[in-house]
Write a protein that holds these residues in place. Structure first.
Motif, PDB file in Angstrom:
ATOM      1  N   ALA A  24      57.719  11.798  -6.177  1.00 47.10           N
ATOM      2  CA  ALA A  24      57.019  11.282  -7.043  1.00 47.10           C
ATOM      3  C   ALA A  24      56.434   9.917  -7.109  1.00 47.10           C
ATOM      4  N   VAL A  25      57.270   8.787  -6.181  1.00 49.17           N
ATOM      5  CA  VAL A  25      56.914   7.675  -6.269  1.00 49.17           C
ATOM      6  C   VAL A  25      57.459   6.903  -5.121  1.00 49.17           C
ATOM      7  N   LEU A  26      56.792   5.930  -4.730  1.00 49.99           N
ATOM      8  CA  LEU A  26      57.196   4.891  -3.652  1.00 49.99           C
ATOM      9  C   LEU A  26      57.056   3.494  -4.456  1.00 49.99           C
ATOM     10  N   ARG A  27      58.346   2.865  -4.543  1.00 52.04           N
ATOM     11  CA  ARG A  27      58.598   1.843  -5.380  1.00 52.04           C
ATOM     12  C   ARG A  27      59.001   0.571  -4.258  1.00 52.04           C
ATOM     13  N   PHE A  28      58.379  -0.458  -4.413  1.00 53.48           N
ATOM     14  CA  PHE A  28      58.951  -1.615  -3.546  1.00 53.48           C
ATOM     15  C   PHE A  28      58.732  -3.116  -4.160  1.00 53.48           C
ATOM     16  N   ASP A  29      59.535  -4.188  -3.746  1.00 55.35           N
ATOM     17  CA  ASP A  29      59.173  -5.472  -3.974  1.00 55.35           C
ATOM     18  C   ASP A  29      58.023  -5.983  -3.094  1.00 55.35           C
ATOM     19  N   TYR A  30      57.021  -6.339  -3.519  1.00 55.88           N
ATOM     20  CA  TYR A  30      56.019  -6.629  -2.659  1.00 55.88           C
ATOM     21  C   TYR A  30      55.818  -8.475  -2.532  1.00 55.88           C
ATOM     22  N   THR A  31      56.053  -9.068  -1.500  1.00 52.45           N
ATOM     23  CA  THR A  31      56.056 -10.587  -1.428  1.00 52.45           C
ATOM     24  C   THR A  31      54.786 -11.067  -0.484  1.00 52.45           C
ATOM     25  N   LEU A  32      54.180 -11.935  -1.080  1.00 49.42           N
ATOM     26  CA  LEU A  32      53.044 -12.502  -0.199  1.00 49.42           C
ATOM     27  C   LEU A  32      53.053 -13.977  -0.080  1.00 49.42           C
ATOM     28  N   GLU A  33      53.300 -14.472   0.991  1.00 44.37           N
ATOM     29  CA  GLU A  33      53.330 -15.830   1.425  1.00 44.37           C
ATOM     30  C   GLU A  33      52.166 -16.582   0.818  1.00 44.37           C
ATOM     31  N   PRO A  34      52.126 -18.007   0.867  1.00 42.22           N
ATOM     32  CA  PRO A  34      50.916 -18.412   0.625  1.00 42.22           C
ATOM     33  C   PRO A  34      49.776 -18.386   1.574  1.00 42.22           C
ATOM     34  N   ARG A  59      50.836 -16.216  -7.994  1.00 43.01           N
ATOM     35  CA  ARG A  59      49.577 -15.920  -8.476  1.00 43.01           C
ATOM     36  C   ARG A  59      48.881 -14.740  -7.527  1.00 43.01           C
ATOM     37  N   LEU A  60      48.539 -13.839  -8.134  1.00 42.56           N
ATOM     38  CA  LEU A  60      48.156 -12.591  -7.356  1.00 42.56           C
ATOM     39  C   LEU A  60      46.673 -12.538  -7.567  1.00 42.56           C
ATOM     40  N   GLY A  61      45.955 -12.720  -6.302  1.00 45.79           N
ATOM     41  CA  GLY A  61      44.342 -12.343  -6.507  1.00 45.79           C
ATOM     42  C   GLY A  61      44.203 -10.824  -6.420  1.00 45.79           C
ATOM     43  N   VAL A  62      43.118 -10.481  -7.396  1.00 49.14           N
ATOM     44  CA  VAL A  62      42.965  -8.891  -7.454  1.00 49.14           C
ATOM     45  C   VAL A  62      41.562  -8.790  -7.343  1.00 49.14           C
ATOM     46  N   ARG A  63      41.229  -7.811  -6.625  1.00 51.60           N
ATOM     47  CA  ARG A  63      39.726  -7.399  -6.756  1.00 51.60           C
ATOM     48  C   ARG A  63      39.682  -5.765  -7.014  1.00 51.60           C
ATOM     49  N   SER A  92      49.611 -21.470  -4.486  1.00 43.50           N
ATOM     50  CA  SER A  92      50.445 -22.374  -3.362  1.00 43.50           C
ATOM     51  C   SER A  92      52.068 -21.854  -2.987  1.00 43.50           C
ATOM     52  N   ASN A  93      52.340 -20.978  -3.959  1.00 42.05           N
ATOM     53  CA  ASN A  93      53.746 -20.680  -3.717  1.00 42.05           C
ATOM     54  C   ASN A  93      53.801 -19.157  -3.464  1.00 42.05           C
ATOM     55  N   GLU A  94      54.856 -18.644  -2.991  1.00 43.21           N
ATOM     56  CA  GLU A  94      54.972 -17.492  -2.686  1.00 43.21           C
ATOM     57  C   GLU A  94      54.842 -16.367  -4.071  1.00 43.21           C
ATOM     58  N   MET A  95      54.207 -15.304  -3.790  1.00 43.21           N
ATOM     59  CA  MET A  95      54.108 -14.394  -4.936  1.00 43.21           C
ATOM     60  C   MET A  95      54.712 -13.111  -4.685  1.00 43.21           C
ATOM     61  N   HIS A  96      55.289 -12.802  -5.876  1.00 46.71           N
ATOM     62  CA  HIS A  96      56.322 -11.564  -5.942  1.00 46.71           C
ATOM     63  C   HIS A  96      55.812 -10.627  -6.983  1.00 46.71           C
TER      64      HIS A  96
END
Length: 182
Positions: A24-34, A59-63, A92-96
């Motif tokens: 039913a689901v794939l769930r994960f913590d998603y981290t993006l470095e600057p 801050r997560l940029g989204v399109r 400028s900081n890690e996004m989670h």
């Protein structure tokens, strides 16, 4: 099933720590470095999956379908199947964020493969492999992932025609060294 596996992509700055994988689901913590971004740095679609984000920090940029904005902590949003989208770290900081894909399908295997290829220097600066490897992946993960902008039926025909050549050249859809980190 609770997962304890983390994948890191040195090219894109992504880190995925799997929390749950069921039909039913794939769930994960998603981290993006600057400066980090989703593989491909271009819009993509999940033909048969809804994707949900819950931003925890950064801050997560989204399109989504051409509309660009920034998600901040506390923001939750969903992307319906077949909707063009991409994300990047817009700060400028890690996004989670916590990400869910419903249903999970085989996207975890796709992530293991693409992150393993990046770790081994087999991708370009956008985190994408060469055309033959990409054809093998597009053929194997056609229900989970496609590039936006090119009609999916065209991508499927091209992948089906080219993937056998890629497999003969030694490319595979599943990366055996799956990037498990301590």
């Amino acid at each position: 099933m609770t997962m304890r596996r983390t994948l890191e992509n040195p090219v894109t700055g992504e880190r995925l720590a799997f929390r749950e994988e069921t039909d039913a689901v794939l769930r994960f913590d998603y981290t993006l470095e600057p400066g980090g971004f989703a593989v491909g740095k271009v819009d993509h679609v999940h033909p048969n999956q809804e994707e949900r984000f819950a931003v925890q920090s950064g801050r997560l940029g989204v399109r989504i379908d051409g509309d660009e904005w920034t998600a901040t902590p506390g923001t939750r949003f969903s992307i319906l199947s077949d909707t063009p989208h991409t994300v990047w770290n817009d700060g400028s900081n890690e996004m989670h964020a916590v990400v869910e894909l419903r249903p999970g399908l085989e996207l975890k295997s796709f992530f293991e493969t693409i992150h393993g290829l990046a770790r081994d220097g087999e991708t370009n600066e956008w985190g994408l492999p060469g055309p033959l490897q990409l054809a093998v992946l597009a053929d194997a993960y056609r229900e989970e992932f496609a590039l936006a902008g090119v009609p999916i039926p065209v991508q499927r025909v091209l992948a089906s025609a080219t993937a056998p050549v890629g497999r003969l050249a030694g490319h595979r859809a599943r990366y055996e060294r799956d990037g498990e980190s301590a």
